[in-house]
Design a protein around this motif. Sequence first.
Motif, short mmCIF file in Angstrom:
data_model
loop_
_atom_site.label_atom_id
_atom_site.label_comp_id
_atom_site.label_asym_id
_atom_site.label_seq_id
_atom_site.Cartn_x
_atom_site.Cartn_y
_atom_site.Cartn_z
N VAL B 254 0.87 -1.18 0.00
CA VAL B 254 0.00 0.00 0.00
C VAL B 254 0.91 1.23 0.00
O VAL B 254 1.62 1.47 0.95
CB VAL B 254 -0.89 0.01 1.26
N HIS B 305 -9.35 -7.09 1.56
CA HIS B 305 -9.19 -7.22 3.00
C HIS B 305 -7.76 -6.91 3.45
O HIS B 305 -7.55 -6.31 4.49
CB HIS B 305 -9.59 -8.62 3.47
N ASN B 306 -6.81 -7.33 2.65
CA ASN B 306 -5.41 -7.13 3.06
C ASN B 306 -4.90 -5.72 2.88
O ASN B 306 -3.92 -5.33 3.49
CB ASN B 306 -4.49 -8.07 2.27
N THR B 307 -5.53 -4.97 1.99
CA THR B 307 -5.01 -3.62 1.73
C THR B 307 -5.88 -2.55 2.35
O THR B 307 -5.42 -1.44 2.59
CB THR B 307 -4.99 -3.31 0.22
N GLY B 308 -7.16 -2.87 2.61
CA GLY B 308 -8.06 -1.83 3.07
C GLY B 308 -8.41 -0.85 1.97
O GLY B 308 -8.90 0.23 2.24
N ASN B 309 -8.16 -1.23 0.71
CA ASN B 309 -8.52 -0.35 -0.40
C ASN B 309 -10.02 -0.16 -0.49
O ASN B 309 -10.78 -1.06 -0.11
CB ASN B 309 -8.05 -0.96 -1.73
N ASP B 310 -10.43 0.97 -1.04
CA ASP B 310 -11.87 1.12 -1.23
C ASP B 310 -12.24 1.20 -2.70
O ASP B 310 -13.30 1.66 -3.07
CB ASP B 310 -12.44 2.29 -0.44
N GLU B 339 -18.98 -4.52 0.69
CA GLU B 339 -17.70 -4.13 1.29
C GLU B 339 -17.48 -2.62 1.23
O GLU B 339 -16.40 -2.15 1.59
CB GLU B 339 -16.54 -4.82 0.56
N VAL B 341 -17.01 -0.86 -1.39
CA VAL B 341 -15.90 -0.68 -2.32
C VAL B 341 -16.45 -0.28 -3.67
O VAL B 341 -17.46 -0.83 -4.11
CB VAL B 341 -15.12 -2.00 -2.44
#
Lengths: 236, 618
Positions: B254, B305-310, B339, B341
Amino acid sequence: MNRYVLKFYKDGYVKYTSHLDLLRIFKRSFKKTGLALQYSQGFNPHPKMGFAQPLSLGYSSKCELIEFETAENHDPADILQKMKDVLPEGLEPVSCVRFESNIKSLAGEADSAEYVVWAPLPESAAADWNNDVLTGKISDYLAQTEITAMKRQKKTKKLAPVDIRKMIRGMQGMVVTDVEGRKALMLNLHLDCGSTSNLSPELVISTFLPFCSLDIERYDVEVERKTLKFVKNLQF
Amino acid sequence: MNYTEKLNQLLKRVEKPGRYIGGEINSVKKNPADVDARFAFCFPDLYEIGMSYLGMQILYKTLNDREKIYCERVFAPGVDMEALMREENMPLMTLETKTPLGEMDFVGFTLQYEMSYTTVLNMMDLAQLPLKAADRAASEKEYPLVVAGGPCALNPEPLADFIDMFFIGDGEVVLPAVVELYGECRKKGMSREEFYREACKMDGVYIPSLYDVTYNEDGTIKELCKLYDWAPMPVRRAIIENIEELPFPTNPIVPFVEAVHDRSVVETFRGCTRGCRFCQAGMIYRPVRERSREKIMQLAMDNLHNTGNDELSLLSLSTSDYSQFEELCNELIPACKRENVSLSLPSLRIDKFAFDVLNKIQEYRKSGLTYAPEAGTQRLRDVINKGVTEADIYKSIEQALELGWTNIKLYFMIGLPTETDEDLDGIAEIARNIVDLNYKINGRKGGRFNVTVSVSNFVPKANTPFQWESQNTAEEFARKHNYLTDKLRMKHVTFNYHDNATSSFEAVFARGDRRCSELLLAAFRNGCKLDSWTEHFKPEGWEKAFADSRINRSFYTERKREFDEVLPWDIIDSGVSKKFLKLEAERAYNETTTHDCRHGCVGCGINRYVKCEMEGTL
Ligand code: SF4
């Protein structure tokens, strides 16, 4: 209301991340932990989260505070552990407490901050300095009725003179020697730091060093925020 | 003062110091003492650009998944940082451990676009490495192996003098294999030649120093020959037949400093079956290889989930060509909603289903709709084998307007083979028809509405049916731009075009030979770097470089090659046969189209090496 305050250190290379970047890092980190943040209402919802006071790029800190609201209730100890697991190196959470308060934001209550400034002495000047000399210089500096610093204006981006004397609440110093025998000035500053009056350590550095006739490159100077104090005697 | 202390000082003096610090979420920490080989993955552009590039994240993971390899990242420093590094004599270092590149085992560049070549040289120079491979080899000092890969490596020759080894094609298997081999060879005390001998047995490994080129008097190539009988000739592109189980980063780094694209990306498939004749990607990534829908869903969710990206985006050459696209969307859209996203689907072919999808995913942002007819008349679209008809376009735009879109973007290329001014008129015609459609649907006062027409200059690329073609001169491009500016002076139409200078430099390197290395070197010495940034691009530096190196630009750009000419990239076998490319070129002149090979194989030749799972599936 599931409102919390997380305190963390900022140190090492990560101190070169900007305020905005840090916000992103936290937003991502919260998402990564699975701790769902509460979102604001409205057309453009954003997570309820904010820093008590922005920290200048390049400063380290022992007292960064972020407040946030989660969608569900969590144990603060659990939040602390989860954030420890995900935050990048250099951002080190030290405590997390529940913050049941009706104040609008921590930022609005911030009042003052203490900083440590470390300025290595040029070799040519090192011999002239000891604690007494420094203490003398500091009291002369503070004895001035006005201390004029050049501050960049937010809107015009132009430098303009400001009197910073009244915003300095306290200042002490010591001459220290590092492991390699290099001498440095160590200054403890207590400055206004809030929404009504805010003084950046930069303006003290840029006036005090010339006041001492010291020519030290800004990039050799290190600054750390030690504490952040609030009006209502909030403590974290 | 050591480098890290010095770096600490420099970081206080530059803009965006976060570019240089490393330690981001999901970056990899290993103890260099525990590994057999250290790889510096270099992206020849700024952090914000490089960090948006999926290929780096894929190979970073692929290499670091091997216990005995440590892959670190390096980006081009900003000009402020570079000036300070040079002033302070500080070498270019890796982000992860701040190791000077000279101490690494591999220094690997990814070649995504030709205009990054000067930055490759600049980074080598900042790393204090001799630029020419021969100089490094002749030196007493042991230097890292300098390697390069990526789409531009399909014509590696302009960089052949600087790079020790190229990786051609899919990197996920061959790259770690070669890095591991290097570690083993070194343990056994083998020489570099012995290592080369082993390495080049693998598909996709091209070592320029094993070959030589001779020239005819007219400047064309006489012969490409190998200097060692064990060197492969030609070098076959590495092709991975099944991409389902390849390592794919669900834990990507990230970025600290906001990257251009700050989002999770999942590659749905590689390759394209459509066969547009100008398109290099459509030829060099064949055949089409898909990931399963289950796999894509799993990768997407893990990644988020691993990055928290939206934001999530799908990557491929043509999003909607995925064989189970509808099913995938039906699964993905609700999952992203859950999510919180947002989903973006680039290069979507606009049909009925796409509208439904876009309606669902862009509820509030009905802003831009993109079409790429590429050419203004049906005749020219047949020449380039772009299977779109105007009727298709108008039909879907009519729908779009009815659904409330107010912004239409059209992409065209100019300078295509056989193009005449009539084809340019066609571009204006299409724009006018769309504006009229808007009047028809939304009335004379149709409100806010805009058609953006963007044209780019055609650059003939190696390994395509147009690899023999002539490129327009800068004057001709300028004339066409003026012509179009005139024709497109219409209400509700905005006209954009690209810079002429870069497309001609790009064209030189896209089909350049080994002699072009002198041009590159001269450009670098004249201070050219970060050429794809308008604010850093120095056309004078390039002009002077042509004079300095006595490279005849038109020989590379305007000259039409004969079909039987030896081409610099003949040393590489992309898998698509030259016979097919010729046939396609001839069909282009006859204005005959070739169908998408999902309707049946059209004989590009790649199935000599791998199976085509998409053949005849439509
Ligand atoms: S070999 Fe045939 S089916 Fe395979 S990619 Fe080429 S044209 Fe398509």
